[in-house]
Design an enzyme around this catalytic site. Sequence first.
Site, PDB file in Angstrom:
ATOM      1  N   GLY A   1      42.218  10.760  11.084  1.00  0.00           N
ATOM      2  CA  GLY A   1      43.233  11.735  10.691  1.00  0.00           C
ATOM      3  C   GLY A   1      44.136  12.217  11.819  1.00  0.00           C
ATOM      4  O   GLY A   1      44.665  13.325  11.753  1.00  0.00           O
ATOM      5  N   SER A   2      44.358  11.377  12.846  1.00  0.00           N
ATOM      6  CA  SER A   2      45.231  11.852  13.929  1.00  0.00           C
ATOM      7  C   SER A   2      46.696  11.902  13.474  1.00  0.00           C
ATOM      8  O   SER A   2      47.443  12.798  13.885  1.00  0.00           O
ATOM      9  CB  SER A   2      45.062  11.015  15.198  1.00  0.00           C
ATOM     10  OG  SER A   2      45.638   9.751  15.043  1.00  0.00           O
TER      11      SER A   2
ATOM     12  N   MET B   1      42.467   4.031   3.334  1.00  0.00           N
ATOM     13  CA  MET B   1      42.060   2.625   3.284  1.00  0.00           C
ATOM     14  C   MET B   1      41.901   2.046   1.868  1.00  0.00           C
ATOM     15  O   MET B   1      41.180   1.076   1.675  1.00  0.00           O
ATOM     16  CB  MET B   1      40.750   2.439   4.074  1.00  0.00           C
ATOM     17  CG  MET B   1      40.858   2.808   5.538  1.00  0.00           C
ATOM     18  SD  MET B   1      42.231   1.977   6.394  1.00  0.00           S
ATOM     19  CE  MET B   1      41.545   0.345   6.579  1.00  0.00           C
TER      20      MET B   1
ATOM     21  N   ASN C   1      53.691   5.323   3.941  1.00  0.00           N
ATOM     22  CA  ASN C   1      52.498   4.855   4.658  1.00  0.00           C
ATOM     23  C   ASN C   1      52.895   4.502   6.080  1.00  0.00           C
ATOM     24  O   ASN C   1      54.038   4.138   6.338  1.00  0.00           O
ATOM     25  CB  ASN C   1      51.933   3.613   3.962  1.00  0.00           C
ATOM     26  CG  ASN C   1      50.686   3.093   4.668  1.00  0.00           C
ATOM     27  OD1 ASN C   1      49.809   3.877   5.067  1.00  0.00           O
ATOM     28  ND2 ASN C   1      50.590   1.794   4.846  1.00  0.00           N
TER      29      ASN C   1
ATOM     30  N   HIS D   1      51.822   1.821   9.076  1.00  0.00           N
ATOM     31  CA  HIS D   1      51.062   0.578   9.266  1.00  0.00           C
ATOM     32  C   HIS D   1      51.203   0.129  10.724  1.00  0.00           C
ATOM     33  O   HIS D   1      52.319   0.102  11.256  1.00  0.00           O
ATOM     34  CB  HIS D   1      51.603  -0.508   8.321  1.00  0.00           C
ATOM     35  CG  HIS D   1      50.901  -1.809   8.482  1.00  0.00           C
ATOM     36  ND1 HIS D   1      49.629  -2.027   7.997  1.00  0.00           N
ATOM     37  CD2 HIS D   1      51.263  -2.953   9.119  1.00  0.00           C
ATOM     38  CE1 HIS D   1      49.249  -3.255   8.309  1.00  0.00           C
ATOM     39  NE2 HIS D   1      50.225  -3.838   8.992  1.00  0.00           N
TER      40      HIS D   1
ATOM     41  N   LEU E   1      51.111  -4.837  -0.996  1.00  0.00           N
ATOM     42  CA  LEU E   1      50.575  -4.249   0.229  1.00  0.00           C
ATOM     43  C   LEU E   1      51.561  -4.332   1.410  1.00  0.00           C
ATOM     44  O   LEU E   1      52.085  -5.407   1.713  1.00  0.00           O
ATOM     45  CB  LEU E   1      49.267  -4.983   0.594  1.00  0.00           C
ATOM     46  CG  LEU E   1      48.460  -4.361   1.726  1.00  0.00           C
ATOM     47  CD1 LEU E   1      47.861  -3.032   1.304  1.00  0.00           C
ATOM     48  CD2 LEU E   1      47.380  -5.320   2.191  1.00  0.00           C
TER      49      LEU E   1
END
Length: 203
Positions: A19-20, A97, A114, A116, A151
């Site tokens: 969770g950074s 995830m 998101n 990535h 994805l």
Amino acid sequence: MNDRLKILKNIAILISGTGSNMEAIINDTLSNDHPGIVKFVLSNRSDALGLLKAKELGIKTFVFPVNRTNSLENFEKKLLKLLTNKKIDLLCLAGFMKVLSKKFLVNFKGNVLNIHPSILPSLKGLNTHKRILKKKSITHGATVHKVIPELDSGKILGQTTIKIRKGDTPDKLAKKLIKKEHYLYIKVIRNIMTGKNKIIQID
Ligand code: GRF
């Protein structure tokens, strides 16, 4: 309710681990000039470290486990209810995830982002730090993109890069990149919440 609270847009964050990025987003929203407020953090894992950090920062947390007895479909149903109840405008995935279904993404009317750890469209999927070293590339990076059912494939909103040096390992790359991820993610969120379309590039 003061004026700032009335006009703020609502953010929710999904995490599965450290969770950074989540922490960076929450901290940024705490500054007075930020257009958003984090309403809750949700994890599919009760042992996600980020949950403790979110609580310390005064943010409401939820855990909806996904396992053999609790399906992803159920998770998404409960999440959608929560998003509607809390009037969420922006859902940020930060080390989450699980792959959200098309049905969920069609039903949720807000934006879903998101982060990535690769320079998309290169290296979709897992283990990007290991895979970039194998490619003998000299540059690595991270991307913030809109989430679509395919994805790591939605519209790119911002990217950041790092140089790969001799002696770098997957762990070293991850450590170098994560700081730049935080900076990129908070910039993109501010951009999207203020209606700016410019793609952010941080080198
Ligand atoms: C980050 O490297 C992010 O790019 C990827 O998962 C990692 C999450 O790290 N999606 P953290 O949980 O935000 O520290």
